[in-house]
Design a protein around this motif. Structure first.
Motif: not given
Length: 451
Positions: A341-349, A375-382, A399-404
């Protein structure tokens, strides 16, 4: 995900490795090495003991054999014609010589034969040069003569004068056996046979070979039994530790569930009731013109409601109710929906038919929640990819993210103990927890737990 990810800059830090607790292959290898060393030590002791035992047994058997042979020859060839041999009867001497040269020497290990009188004179020998010569007899041989029965065996003293011809034969050691012979006339003689010493050595080798073969087979069976018992004990220990770890995790979850229930039924309800009372008192104050007091009560009510929301969030952290009722997939969907809902793409597998024990579902959910939150609060992942994969006897959460990203080897800042808590839980459950990241390169959390 970021397309310019530079894998060379990433660092992986293993935060927990509970396999050391539950007994991994290194433990099995150490047990195997210790048992191998112990088996080799036992083998060395058995071989050494077998060598000395075979030497004693071989000597005993060979001496008995040559004594029996000598007594048999003395009784059958010498004793019946003892008086005639003692008198030097050529016919009796010739018959004895034929028997000795024709049968005894070629067919047995006997090398030399001598027939002695009580005064040390050689009446007969297969070495003609010795016949008629006299040599002093040792006291032990005189004892045999006096007893007029029995035999005596031993290693020949080749330095003695009567054995000078035996020395010339090239043998360094010979066995000799003396048997007392009584004639019909009451005289006593000694029948002596010299036997090759190598039959003793050969017998010793045969016994040692048989003993070693039997010993190796027995030792091999013992080693197999030991390895089987050690392996069975090791597997039992691993199962017991895994069982205890599961019970410990289940006990912790039970405590969290009870704590969540107590908080919900106690403190949360009290706070909700207090907020209703405060809200009910705000209206009369405003009606009476006490606006400042009403605003203060309204502020207190808002603060209480904020506290209630925080407590309810804590209750979800302690024990997500939908996890037990709907399963891991539903709980993870509830977890990622606010993030989407915050605009982050989340792929669940994860597999639709995945079935896991409750304590593993809780552990996986808690790790996923911590990774997504970071990932969301500290890494600012998209973009976040969350994967659950069962394989063999293990289940893996990634769990992989593209954050900081961050430096996973850096000290944990005060107040940021989420990963440390996950590591402790993974350790208890016998799993592994690893984090791969670098500043600007995103983060991957990988949790592997035994099923």
């Amino acid at each position: 995900m970021s397309a310019h990810l530079d894998v060379s800059e990433l660092r992986t830090v293993v935060l927990a490795d509970g396999r050391r607790t539950l007994g991994d292959t290194n433990v099995a290898r150490r047990v195997l090495v210790r048992m191998t060393v112990g088996t080799l030590v036992i083998l060395a002791v058995v071989v050494a003991g077998g060598y000395f035992a075979s030497a004693r047994l071989a000597r005993h058997e060979v001496l008995i054999d040559i004594r029996t042979l000598n007594e048999s020859v003395a009784r059958t060839l010498v004793e019946p014609t003892g008086d005639r041999l003692l008198a030097g009867d050529p016919e009796a001497l010739a018959a004895l010589d034929d028997a000795v040269r024709g049968h005894l020497l070629p067919q047995t290990a006997v090398e030399r034969v001598k027939l002695w009188t009580g005064d040390g004179r050689i009446v007969y020998s297969d070495e003609a040069e010795l016949i008629g010569q006299t040599f002093p007899l040792a006291e032990a041989l005189l004892d045999v003569l006096r007893a007029a029965e029995g035999s005596r065996t031993g290693v020949s003293d080749l330095s003695a004068e009567e054995n000078r011809l035996e020395r010339s034969g090239g043998d360094t050691r010979l066995l000799e056996v003396y048997t007392a012979v009584s004639t019909d006339g009451g005289e006593s003689m000694l029948f002596e046979a010299y036997v090759r010493y190598d039959i003793l050595e050969q017998r010793q080798r045969d016994i040692l070979l048989s003993f070693t073969a039997v010993g190796l087979v027995a030792l091999g069976l013992l080693a197999v039994l030991q390895f089987w018992l050690a392996s069975a004990n090791l597997h039992w220990l691993q199962r017991e530790r895994a069982r205890m770890s599961r019970r410990s995790a289940e006990a912790v979850e039970d405590q969290r569930r009870h704590m969540a229930r107590d908080l919900h039924d106690g403190v949360v309800q009290d706070l909700v009731g207090a907020s209703y009372l405060i809200n009910a008192g705000t209206g009369p104050l405003r009606a009476a013109g006490h606006h400042d007091a009403a605003e203060d009560l309204h502020g207190a009510e808002a603060s209480i409601r904020t506290s209630v929301r925080s407590l309810r969030s804590l209750l979800i952290d302690l024990y997500p109710a939908n996890l037990r009722s709907s399963g891991l997939r539903a709980a993870l969907l509830d977890l990622v929906d606010p993030v989407r809902a915050r605009g982050v793409q989340v792929h669940l597998d994860l597999p639709d038919d995945l079935e896991l024990p409750d304590h593993l579902e809780v552990a996986l959910y808690r790790a996923a929640r911590e990774a997504v939150r970071n990932a969301v609060h500290d890494g600012r992942a998209t973009e976040i990819r969350l994967t659950v994969r069962p394989a063999g006897g293990r289940v893996t959460l990634t769990v992989r993210d593209d954050g900081d990203g961050f430096d996973p080897a850096a000290p944990v800042a005060a107040g940021h103990l989420g990963l440390r808590g996950l590591a402790d839980e993974a350790e208890v459950l016998g799993g592994t927890l690893a984090v791969t990241s670098a500043p600007g390169q995103g983060t991957e959390l990988r949790l592997v737990l035994p099923r």
